[in-house]
Design an enzyme around this catalytic site. Structure first.
Site, PDB file in Angstrom:
ATOM      1  N   HIS A  15     -60.087  21.710 -10.824  1.00 45.17           N
ATOM      2  CA  HIS A  15     -59.724  20.321 -10.530  1.00 45.17           C
ATOM      3  C   HIS A  15     -58.835  20.261  -9.292  1.00 45.17           C
ATOM      4  CE1 HIS A  15     -61.186  19.888 -14.654  1.00 45.17           C
ATOM      5  NE2 HIS A  15     -61.364  18.618 -14.374  1.00 45.17           N
ATOM      6  N   ASN A  16     -58.753  21.373  -8.576  1.00 45.48           N
ATOM      7  CA  ASN A  16     -57.924  21.411  -7.366  1.00 45.48           C
ATOM      8  C   ASN A  16     -58.853  21.167  -6.157  1.00 45.48           C
ATOM      9  OD1 ASN A  16     -56.780  22.573  -4.978  1.00 45.48           O
ATOM     10  ND2 ASN A  16     -55.302  23.689  -6.229  1.00 45.48           N
ATOM     11  N   GLY A  18     -58.431  21.232  -2.975  1.00 45.12           N
ATOM     12  CA  GLY A  18     -58.348  22.218  -1.885  1.00 45.12           C
ATOM     13  C   GLY A  18     -59.209  23.429  -2.189  1.00 45.12           C
ATOM     14  N   ASP A  75     -58.765  31.443 -10.729  1.00 45.77           N
ATOM     15  CA  ASP A  75     -57.335  31.383 -11.028  1.00 45.77           C
ATOM     16  C   ASP A  75     -56.647  32.187  -9.944  1.00 45.77           C
ATOM     17  OD1 ASP A  75     -55.522  30.126 -12.967  1.00 45.77           O
ATOM     18  OD2 ASP A  75     -54.691  32.142 -13.021  1.00 45.77           O
ATOM     19  N   PHE A 158     -54.107  24.179   1.730  1.00 46.20           N
ATOM     20  CA  PHE A 158     -53.477  23.512   0.578  1.00 46.20           C
ATOM     21  C   PHE A 158     -52.397  24.421   0.007  1.00 46.20           C
ATOM     22  CE2 PHE A 158     -55.367  25.926  -2.969  1.00 46.20           C
ATOM     23  CZ  PHE A 158     -56.408  26.578  -2.328  1.00 46.20           C
ATOM     24  N   ASP A 161     -50.133  27.495   1.548  1.00 51.80           N
ATOM     25  CA  ASP A 161     -50.582  27.927   2.876  1.00 51.80           C
ATOM     26  C   ASP A 161     -49.521  27.779   3.979  1.00 51.80           C
ATOM     27  OD1 ASP A 161     -53.044  28.819   2.031  1.00 51.80           O
ATOM     28  OD2 ASP A 161     -54.119  26.991   2.551  1.00 51.80           O
ATOM     29  N   HIS A 186     -57.808  35.978   0.067  1.00 50.27           N
ATOM     30  CA  HIS A 186     -57.950  36.501  -1.298  1.00 50.27           C
ATOM     31  C   HIS A 186     -59.220  35.950  -1.941  1.00 50.27           C
ATOM     32  CE1 HIS A 186     -55.868  32.763  -1.021  1.00 50.27           C
ATOM     33  NE2 HIS A 186     -55.764  32.561  -2.315  1.00 50.27           N
ATOM     34  N   ARG A 187     -59.472  34.648  -1.729  1.00 52.69           N
ATOM     35  CA  ARG A 187     -60.658  33.996  -2.298  1.00 52.69           C
ATOM     36  C   ARG A 187     -61.926  34.560  -1.650  1.00 52.69           C
ATOM     37  NH1 ARG A 187     -58.357  29.637  -2.127  1.00 52.69           N
ATOM     38  NH2 ARG A 187     -57.679  29.844  -4.268  1.00 52.69           N
TER      39      ARG A 187
HETATM   40  P1  ITT Z   1     -57.548  24.597 -11.280  1.00 51.30           P
HETATM   41  O1  ITT Z   1     -56.898  25.400 -12.375  1.00 51.30           O
HETATM   42  O2  ITT Z   1     -58.109  23.295 -11.749  1.00 51.30           O
HETATM   43  O3  ITT Z   1     -58.529  25.402 -10.487  1.00 51.30           O
HETATM   44  P2  ITT Z   1     -54.897  24.726 -10.140  1.00 51.30           P
HETATM   45  O4  ITT Z   1     -54.297  24.197  -8.885  1.00 51.30           O
HETATM   46  O5  ITT Z   1     -54.170  24.446 -11.435  1.00 51.30           O
HETATM   47  O6  ITT Z   1     -56.409  24.173 -10.213  1.00 51.30           O
HETATM   48  P3  ITT Z   1     -54.331  27.527 -10.504  1.00 51.30           P
HETATM   49  O7  ITT Z   1     -53.876  27.336 -11.892  1.00 51.30           O
HETATM   50  O8  ITT Z   1     -55.221  28.702 -10.204  1.00 51.30           O
HETATM   51  O9  ITT Z   1     -55.141  26.259  -9.979  1.00 51.30           O
HETATM   52  O10 ITT Z   1     -53.079  27.560  -9.572  1.00 51.30           O
HETATM   53  C1  ITT Z   1     -53.129  28.214  -8.370  1.00 51.30           C
HETATM   54  C2  ITT Z   1     -52.106  27.646  -7.416  1.00 51.30           C
HETATM   55  O11 ITT Z   1     -51.852  28.693  -6.461  1.00 51.30           O
HETATM   56  C3  ITT Z   1     -52.688  26.482  -6.653  1.00 51.30           C
HETATM   57  O12 ITT Z   1     -52.291  25.254  -7.195  1.00 51.30           O
HETATM   58  C4  ITT Z   1     -52.116  26.690  -5.266  1.00 51.30           C
HETATM   59  O13 ITT Z   1     -50.904  26.056  -5.177  1.00 51.30           O
HETATM   60  C5  ITT Z   1     -51.864  28.189  -5.172  1.00 51.30           C
HETATM   61  N1  ITT Z   1     -52.936  28.781  -4.359  1.00 51.30           N
HETATM   62  C6  ITT Z   1     -54.037  29.436  -4.789  1.00 51.30           C
HETATM   63  N2  ITT Z   1     -54.820  29.766  -3.757  1.00 51.30           N
HETATM   64  C7  ITT Z   1     -54.207  29.295  -2.657  1.00 51.30           C
HETATM   65  C8  ITT Z   1     -54.521  29.302  -1.303  1.00 51.30           C
HETATM   66  O14 ITT Z   1     -55.658  29.804  -0.840  1.00 51.30           O
HETATM   67  N3  ITT Z   1     -53.666  28.732  -0.452  1.00 51.30           N
HETATM   68  C9  ITT Z   1     -52.525  28.184  -0.886  1.00 51.30           C
HETATM   69  N4  ITT Z   1     -52.150  28.119  -2.164  1.00 51.30           N
HETATM   70  C10 ITT Z   1     -52.989  28.670  -3.043  1.00 51.30           C
END
Ligand code: ITT
Length: 208
Positions: A15-16, A18, A75, A158, A161, A186-187
């Site tokens: 639900h994110n 970004g 995650d 997002f 970053d 990482h992704r």
């Molecule tokens: P979903 O669970 O719905 O996917 P979320 O935002 O709650 O959305 P997470 O629990 O995985 O997702 O939390 C990961 C957090 O880590 C996310 O909200 C970002 O703030 C941070 N994050 C992860 N990947 C990132 C990236 O590529 N750049 C910046 N921040 C990142």
């Protein structure tokens, strides 16, 4: 495996916005039909796991069960060894209910100052989980190392970053364009494993 994903839409169990944008771009070369959990009106499960892998699996399974479709979750988070790995799996929660990352940046900066540090090494972790209708889950992990910087810089990307400079760069992830971030992040590293798995049938990092 790719043929299975061509038969049915793949749910992006996030639900994110970004993340969903990055994942859509990373999946684009596969030319598969992709829908987001929000498009499918799938609720957001509580992230009760103790690890990135547990939370990733819980999210992909939740979307797969709700839709009957294959689902891919992500995650991820920022880990700072000088702060004992925090915020880690709590990365989203450190931004508070309003998802205001300036709150999280300040908390990190304050906790570093308490340790008399102006900056520190950090890394992003991403665990992808693919849940298939046959009940199997497959996990893929990626990591990128870098250095924190304050004040935050840039408005691309997002989350964390703006305070993260990947090793070998002078710019933060929020100053690096999306295509370049999606080449090195990482992704991207977790996706390289995922793409290899679905293309060739090679093994994932763990499965059950
Ligand atoms: P979903 O669970 O719905 O996917 P979320 O935002 O709650 O959305 P997470 O629990 O995985 O997702 O939390 C990961 C957090 O880590 C996310 O909200 C970002 O703030 C941070 N994050 C992860 N990947 C990132 C990236 O590529 N750049 C910046 N921040 C990142």
């Amino acid at each position: 495996m790719l043929s299975l994903l061509k038969e049915k839409p793949l749910v992006i169990a996030s639900h994110n916005q970004g993340k969903v944008a990055e994942i859509r771009a990373l999946l684009a070369p596969l030319a598969i039909n992709v829908v987001s959990a929000a498009d499918k009106h799938v609720s957001e499960p509580d992230e009760t796991g103790a690890t990135f892998a547990e939370n990733a699996r819980l999210k992909s399974r939740h979307s797969a069960l709700a839709t009957g479709l294959p689902a891919l979750s992500d995650d991820s988070g920022l880990a700072i060894p000088a702060l004992g790995g925090a915020p880690g799996i709590y990365s989203a929660r450190w931004a508070g209910a309003g998802k205001d990352f300036s709150v999280a940046f300040l908390r990190i900066q304050n906790e570093l100052v308490e340790k008399q540090l102006a900056t520190a090494p950090a890394y992003f972790v991403c665990t992808l989980s693919l849940s298939l209708p046959d009940g199997k889950d497959h996990l893929f992990e990626g990591r990128i190392d870098g250095m924190l910087t304050f004040p935050p810089r840039g408005d691309l990307g997002f989350g964390y970053d703006p305070i993260f400079i990947p090793d070998g760069y002078n710019d933060t992830f929020a100053e690096i364009d999306a295509a370049e971030k999606n080449r090195i992040s990482h992704r991207a590293k977790a996706f390289a494993k995922f793409l290899k798995f679905i293309g060739s049938g090679e093994d994932s990092d763990h499965h059950r």
